[in-house]
Design an enzyme around this catalytic site. Structure first.
Site, short mmCIF file in Angstrom:
data_model
loop_
_atom_site.label_atom_id
_atom_site.label_comp_id
_atom_site.label_asym_id
_atom_site.label_seq_id
_atom_site.Cartn_x
_atom_site.Cartn_y
_atom_site.Cartn_z
N GLY A 11 36.48 31.77 37.77
CA GLY A 11 36.69 32.10 39.17
C GLY A 11 35.11 32.55 39.57
NE ARG A 33 45.83 30.46 35.27
CZ ARG A 33 45.85 30.56 36.64
NH1 ARG A 33 47.05 30.36 37.22
NH2 ARG A 33 44.98 30.80 37.39
CE1 TYR A 182 36.34 50.50 47.11
CE2 TYR A 182 36.77 50.02 49.57
CZ TYR A 182 36.92 50.81 48.30
OH TYR A 182 37.57 51.99 48.39
CE LYS A 197 41.53 29.74 57.73
NZ LYS A 197 42.86 30.30 57.98
#
Ligand code: GDP
EC number: 4.2.1.47
Length: 326
Positions: A11, A33, A182, A197
């Site tokens: 990630g 995974r 945060y 995005k």
């Protein structure tokens, strides 16, 4: 040199943390995974470094509920530090898939703690918690003693994992800590989060590749920091003499609308000319404003979030421009 194990190494945070620890001389093990794809773009710079991959960086297949496998990996790798970053981290998606969100984010953390409890010399443990545990808080800014009032499946799962981490510290003498983070962003942020995005859309619109951007609510306010700053704090937490919980934030909040304005300004456009709103992106329950008070991290860890929002947005838009340029 120390050895670290990272869950969620593929990630945004996991990849920055792996780079940071390798630069400090650590041996780094990561849990990944198992699926049919081996594309792990965020780790590419490390894969192609032949002094690093399979020399000081090792990946192991395990889902968070593969208790036996994780136990075996812990016995084999004997890490000094365990950074637990894995989980379903998208708040909007947690309303669609609440069961798997809780299975991985809540129960996955408890299962790890249970494994550590049985080890003769458990590693120091850091759970990457989230400001979402505060939901609709009674006070602003929030600190380490602010009561948790989560209002989303993700926030509830994270509150469970955070409280279990504290419980295992108090009850079983584990060196177990929470980093209550945060929102933190970077060019490696997943594209379904509002920040990425927006920066991707600003870049695409300015290059003539896209006409509009469709969002949900523009009113939410978040304390947005820079992910590389945050992984530095994560490491600092585990170097303290005693385990504890820390708020990691910038202490400044902005609205989604502010973020839009800054991003489109980088490409000399006015966001109001391109915005469309779609109820599809509204959430059944919305967290309106989250703002962290990072004083404890500053005092005890000597850490501050140095990169401010305009700079973060500029870095992200410029990265997306480079990536999209024909
Ligand atoms: P979160 O704070 O972890 O939920 O981070 P997100 O980046 O997913 O969302 C931040 C804020 O942007 C929330 O208030 C969302 O409701 C709002 N938002 C508005 N439009 C969108 C959208 O299209 N996608 C996402 N992910 N969030 C949106």
């Amino acid at each position: 040199m120390p050895t670290a194990l990272i869950t969620g190494i593929t990630g945004q945070d996991g990849s920055y943390l792996a780079e940071r620890l390798l630069a400090k001389g650590y041996t780094v093990h990561g849990l990944v995974r198992r699926n049919s794809s081996t594309v792990r773009t965020r780790l590419d710079p490390l894969f192609y470094d032949k002094d690093v991959y399979n020399e000081r960086l090792f990946l192991h297949y395990a889902d968070l509920d593969d208790v036996t496998t994780i136990r075996r990996i812990l016995h084999k790798t004997m890490p000094d530090e365990l950074y637990h970053l894995a989980g379903q981290s998208h708040v909007g998606a947690s309303f669609e898939i609440p069961e798997s969100t809780c299975q991985f984010t809540a129960m996955g953390t408890l299962k790890l703690l249970e494994i550590l409890r049985d080890l003769p010399t458990p590693p120091k443990f850091l759970h990457i918690s989230s400001s979402e545990i505060f939901g609709r808080p009674d006070e602003s800014p929030q600190n380490e003693t602010t009561p948790m009032r989560p209002v989303t499946p993700y926030g509830i799962a994270k509150a469970f994992a955070t409280q279990m981490t504290t419980l295992y510290r108090d009850s079983f003498e584990l060196f177990a800590c929470n980093a209550i983070c945060y929102n933190h962003e970077s060019p490696r942020r997943g594209e379904s989060f509002v920040t990425r995005k927006i920066t991707k859309a600003a870049a695409a619109i300015s290059l003539g590749l896209q006409d509009t951007i469709t969002l949900g609510s523009l009113d939410g306010r978040r304390d947005w920091g820079f992910a590389p700053d945050y992984v530095d704090a994560m490491w600092r937490i585990l170097q303290q003499p005693a385990p504890d919980d820390y708020i990691l934030g910038t202490g400044i909040d902005h609205s989604v609308e502010d973020f839009l304005a800054i991003a489109f300004r980088v490409v000399d456009l006015d966001w109001r000319d391109y915005i469309q709103q779609d109820p599809r992106y509204l959430r059944p329950a919305e967290v309106n404003r989250l703002l962290g008070n990072p004083s404890k991290a500053k005092q005890q860890l000597g850490w501050t979030a140095t990169t401010q929002l305009p700079e973060i947005v500029r870095i992200m838009v410029q990265h997306d421009l480079r990536e999209l340029q024909p």
